[in-house]
Structure formats: structure tokens, C-alpha cells
Design a protein around this motif. Structure first.
Motif, PDB file in Angstrom:
ATOM      1  N   ASP A  91       0.824  -1.209   0.000  1.00 14.02           N
ATOM      2  CA  ASP A  91       0.000   0.000   0.000  1.00 14.02           C
ATOM      3  C   ASP A  91       0.861   1.263   0.000  1.00 14.02           C
ATOM      4  O   ASP A  91       0.573   2.232  -0.709  1.00 14.02           O
ATOM      5  CB  ASP A  91      -0.984   0.008   1.165  1.00 14.02           C
ATOM      6  N   LEU A  92       1.950   1.246   0.746  1.00 15.03           N
ATOM      7  CA  LEU A  92       2.857   2.391   0.783  1.00 15.03           C
ATOM      8  C   LEU A  92       3.554   2.569  -0.568  1.00 15.03           C
ATOM      9  O   LEU A  92       3.699   3.689  -1.067  1.00 15.03           O
ATOM     10  CB  LEU A  92       3.884   2.213   1.898  1.00 15.03           C
ATOM     11  N   ARG A  93       3.962   1.473  -1.174  1.00 13.81           N
ATOM     12  CA  ARG A  93       4.615   1.521  -2.493  1.00 13.81           C
ATOM     13  C   ARG A  93       3.681   2.146  -3.534  1.00 13.81           C
ATOM     14  O   ARG A  93       4.075   3.015  -4.309  1.00 13.81           O
ATOM     15  CB  ARG A  93       5.035   0.123  -2.925  1.00 13.81           C
ATOM     16  N   ASN A  94       2.400   1.724  -3.536  1.00 15.84           N
ATOM     17  CA  ASN A  94       1.448   2.251  -4.513  1.00 15.84           C
ATOM     18  C   ASN A  94       1.198   3.742  -4.307  1.00 15.84           C
ATOM     19  O   ASN A  94       1.103   4.506  -5.274  1.00 15.84           O
ATOM     20  CB  ASN A  94       0.130   1.481  -4.446  1.00 15.84           C
ATOM     21  N   LEU A  95       1.089   4.166  -3.053  1.00 20.84           N
ATOM     22  CA  LEU A  95       0.886   5.595  -2.789  1.00 20.84           C
ATOM     23  C   LEU A  95       2.103   6.419  -3.183  1.00 20.84           C
ATOM     24  O   LEU A  95       1.968   7.531  -3.699  1.00 20.84           O
ATOM     25  CB  LEU A  95       0.557   5.819  -1.316  1.00 20.84           C
ATOM     26  N   MET A  96       3.302   5.879  -2.952  1.00 22.22           N
ATOM     27  CA  MET A  96       4.509   6.603  -3.341  1.00 22.22           C
ATOM     28  C   MET A  96       4.596   6.730  -4.862  1.00 22.22           C
ATOM     29  O   MET A  96       4.989   7.784  -5.377  1.00 22.22           O
ATOM     30  CB  MET A  96       5.753   5.903  -2.800  1.00 22.22           C
ATOM     31  N   LYS A  97       4.221   5.679  -5.584  1.00 25.99           N
ATOM     32  CA  LYS A  97       4.214   5.756  -7.046  1.00 25.99           C
ATOM     33  C   LYS A  97       3.255   6.839  -7.516  1.00 25.99           C
ATOM     34  O   LYS A  97       3.564   7.613  -8.422  1.00 25.99           O
ATOM     35  CB  LYS A  97       3.791   4.411  -7.650  1.00 25.99           C
ATOM     36  N   ARG A  98       2.079   6.894  -6.896  1.00 26.17           N
ATOM     37  CA  ARG A  98       1.098   7.910  -7.269  1.00 26.17           C
ATOM     38  C   ARG A  98       1.626   9.310  -6.975  1.00 26.17           C
ATOM     39  O   ARG A  98       1.473  10.229  -7.781  1.00 26.17           O
ATOM     40  CB  ARG A  98      -0.211   7.691  -6.531  1.00 26.17           C
ATOM     41  N   ALA A  99       2.267   9.477  -5.811  1.00 25.32           N
ATOM     42  CA  ALA A  99       2.806  10.788  -5.447  1.00 25.32           C
ATOM     43  C   ALA A  99       3.897  11.222  -6.420  1.00 25.32           C
ATOM     44  O   ALA A  99       3.953  12.396  -6.822  1.00 25.32           O
ATOM     45  CB  ALA A  99       3.342  10.754  -4.018  1.00 25.32           C
ATOM     46  N   ILE A 100       4.741  10.311  -6.837  1.00 22.90           N
ATOM     47  CA  ILE A 100       5.795  10.633  -7.801  1.00 22.90           C
ATOM     48  C   ILE A 100       5.189  11.031  -9.138  1.00 22.90           C
ATOM     49  O   ILE A 100       5.592  12.015  -9.761  1.00 22.90           O
ATOM     50  CB  ILE A 100       6.763   9.443  -7.966  1.00 22.90           C
ATOM     51  N   ARG A 101       4.193  10.269  -9.575  1.00 26.43           N
ATOM     52  CA  ARG A 101       3.525  10.569 -10.840  1.00 26.43           C
ATOM     53  C   ARG A 101       2.862  11.956 -10.797  1.00 26.43           C
ATOM     54  O   ARG A 101       2.982  12.749 -11.741  1.00 26.43           O
ATOM     55  CB  ARG A 101       2.483   9.478 -11.119  1.00 26.43           C
ATOM     56  N   LEU A 102       2.187  12.256  -9.678  1.00 25.54           N
ATOM     57  CA  LEU A 102       1.538  13.561  -9.538  1.00 25.54           C
ATOM     58  C   LEU A 102       2.565  14.692  -9.476  1.00 25.54           C
ATOM     59  O   LEU A 102       2.361  15.767 -10.042  1.00 25.54           O
ATOM     60  CB  LEU A 102       0.657  13.583  -8.287  1.00 25.54           C
ATOM     61  N   ARG A 103       3.674  14.449  -8.785  1.00 22.61           N
ATOM     62  CA  ARG A 103       4.718  15.481  -8.663  1.00 22.61           C
ATOM     63  C   ARG A 103       5.317  15.789 -10.026  1.00 22.61           C
ATOM     64  O   ARG A 103       5.536  16.956 -10.372  1.00 22.61           O
ATOM     65  CB  ARG A 103       5.787  14.983  -7.689  1.00 22.61           C
ATOM     66  N   GLU A 104       5.564  14.754 -10.835  1.00 25.83           N
ATOM     67  CA  GLU A 104       6.115  14.981 -12.172  1.00 25.83           C
ATOM     68  C   GLU A 104       5.109  15.733 -13.043  1.00 25.83           C
ATOM     69  O   GLU A 104       5.482  16.581 -13.850  1.00 25.83           O
ATOM     70  CB  GLU A 104       6.523  13.653 -12.801  1.00 25.83           C
ATOM     71  N   HIS A 105       3.822  15.424 -12.878  1.00 23.41           N
ATOM     72  CA  HIS A 105       2.787  16.150 -13.607  1.00 23.41           C
ATOM     73  C   HIS A 105       2.761  17.620 -13.183  1.00 23.41           C
ATOM     74  O   HIS A 105       2.621  18.512 -14.021  1.00 23.41           O
ATOM     75  CB  HIS A 105       1.417  15.509 -13.368  1.00 23.41           C
ATOM     76  N   MET A 106       2.915  17.865 -11.876  1.00 22.65           N
ATOM     77  CA  MET A 106       2.886  19.239 -11.375  1.00 22.65           C
ATOM     78  C   MET A 106       4.109  20.034 -11.855  1.00 22.65           C
ATOM     79  O   MET A 106       4.018  21.240 -12.051  1.00 22.65           O
ATOM     80  CB  MET A 106       2.830  19.259  -9.846  1.00 22.65           C
ATOM     81  N   ASP A 107       5.239  19.371 -12.043  1.00 24.21           N
ATOM     82  CA  ASP A 107       6.417  20.062 -12.567  1.00 24.21           C
ATOM     83  C   ASP A 107       6.171  20.553 -13.993  1.00 24.21           C
ATOM     84  O   ASP A 107       6.636  21.616 -14.375  1.00 24.21           O
ATOM     85  CB  ASP A 107       7.644  19.146 -12.532  1.00 24.21           C
ATOM     86  N   GLU A 108       5.434  19.748 -14.776  1.00 21.04           N
ATOM     87  CA  GLU A 108       5.133  20.129 -16.152  1.00 21.04           C
ATOM     88  C   GLU A 108       3.954  21.100 -16.235  1.00 21.04           C
ATOM     89  O   GLU A 108       3.878  21.903 -17.159  1.00 21.04           O
ATOM     90  CB  GLU A 108       4.810  18.881 -16.981  1.00 21.04           C
ATOM     91  N   ASN A 109       3.014  21.002 -15.300  1.00 21.97           N
ATOM     92  CA  ASN A 109       1.794  21.813 -15.324  1.00 21.97           C
ATOM     93  C   ASN A 109       1.575  22.490 -13.979  1.00 21.97           C
ATOM     94  O   ASN A 109       0.719  22.079 -13.202  1.00 21.97           O
ATOM     95  CB  ASN A 109       0.580  20.935 -15.653  1.00 21.97           C
ATOM     96  N   PRO A 110       2.324  23.541 -13.674  1.00 24.73           N
ATOM     97  CA  PRO A 110       2.219  24.155 -12.351  1.00 24.73           C
ATOM     98  C   PRO A 110       0.875  24.844 -12.081  1.00 24.73           C
ATOM     99  O   PRO A 110       0.537  25.111 -10.933  1.00 24.73           O
ATOM    100  CB  PRO A 110       3.358  25.171 -12.338  1.00 24.73           C
ATOM    101  N   GLN A 111       0.076  25.095 -13.116  1.00 23.06           N
ATOM    102  CA  GLN A 111      -1.197  25.779 -12.939  1.00 23.06           C
ATOM    103  C   GLN A 111      -2.339  24.818 -12.604  1.00 23.06           C
ATOM    104  O   GLN A 111      -3.456  25.268 -12.358  1.00 23.06           O
ATOM    105  CB  GLN A 111      -1.544  26.569 -14.215  1.00 23.06           C
TER     106      GLN A 111
END
Length: 154
Positions: A91-111
Motif C-alpha cells: 500500500d505504501l509503495r502504490n501511494l509513493m508511485k502515485r505521489a511521484i507521478r503527480l509530482r512529475e505532472h505538477m512540474d510540467e503543469n504548475p497551474q
């Protein structure tokens, strides 16, 4: 019960049927099931994926509807006994993967405000789980950060 980050209630989920013993048609030996579980773990499958594969494919062509009923042990217990478990809980691994994916998305789309909130909620869940697992499954001095998570999941 309400959801964690909203006040709404989720839709009800189906329940597993109550059973005390495995079905008669599923008469696979416990050792064969444990060997298959370890084999699937070595191939890189998570405990939930292992359960699905045993349910769908089975062992030697015979499906295993419930590993715990068939062997008396959960999939994670079998993996612990055979030293085939992951360094992070699933469960922790899956949440960390999601957080990384969201963070990379936020780097590309800060708005993107919606995903900014989703990232905050996910990181909150990760920190809560880290507190829960700290000392048992994780080191006592483990701290969650984006860089730490990215390094762990590579």
C-alpha cells in the motif's frame, strides 16, 4: 464511514462470501500453492497480483479461490516465511508511485490546481502510512520525501 479527505461517503463494496474451508473442487496441495506464490513473487508480482493470478490461473490448472482458506496463511505471511517479500509494504509503495507521478505532472503543469490538491492529499496519506509502519516495516529514522521515494522505487 466517511472518506479521509472529503466528507462524502463511498459507495458500498461487495463482501467476500463467508466460508470456513476451501471448496471441494479446489484440492491443491498447500506446498504447491506456497511454491507458486514464491515463484510469482520472484517474477516481480505484488501480493494482490499473486492472489489474482492464483484465482484466475491457479496451480497446475486448478484455481485457488482463497489462499488463506487453502493454506491457513495469507500471501504476505507466505512471502515473509520464504524471504521473498518486498522492502516496502504494497500500500505504501502504490501511494509513493502515485505521489511521484503527480509530482512529475505538477512540474510540467504548475497551474493545475486540482492535481496540486491531489498531490497534497496523497503525500498526507503517505506520511500517515510511514508513521504507521515506522519501526516495524521501515527504519525508525525513515522520512518521506520526493527524492527518497524516487530513489526507493527505482
Amino acid at each position: 464511514m466517511a472518506r479521509m479527505h472529503t466528507r462524502r461517503r463511498g459507495s458500498s463494496d461487495s463482501d467476500k462470501p463467508v466460508a470456513d474451508e476451501p471448496p471441494e473442487w479446489s484440492d491443491v496441495d498447500e506446498d504447491a500453492i506456497e511454491e507458486r506464490v514464491v515463484e510469482l513473487a520472484e517474477q516481480g508480482h505484488s501480493p494482490s497480483q499473486i492472489g489474482l493470478k492464483l484465482r484466475d490461473e491457479g496451480v497446475k490448472g486448478t484455481p485457488i479461490p482463497d489462499v488463506k482458506l487453502a493454506t491457513g496463511k495469507k500471501v504476505t505471511e507466505i512471502l515473509d516465511e520464504n524471504d521473498a517479500d518486498d522492502d516496502l509494504p504494497e500500500d505504501l509503495r502504490n501511494l509513493m508511485k502515485r505521489a511521484i507521478r503527480l509530482r512529475e505532472h505538477m512540474d510540467e503543469n504548475p497551474q493545475d490546481a486540482q492535481n496540486k490538491r491531489a498531490l497534497q492529499n496523497t503525500q498526507s496519506k503517505v506520511r500517515r502510512l510511514v508513521d504507521y509502519y515506522r519501526g516495524d516495516e521501515l527504519d525508525a529514522d525513515f522520512k518521506y520525501s520526493y527524492e527518497n521515494a524516487k530513489e526507493l522505487l527505482e
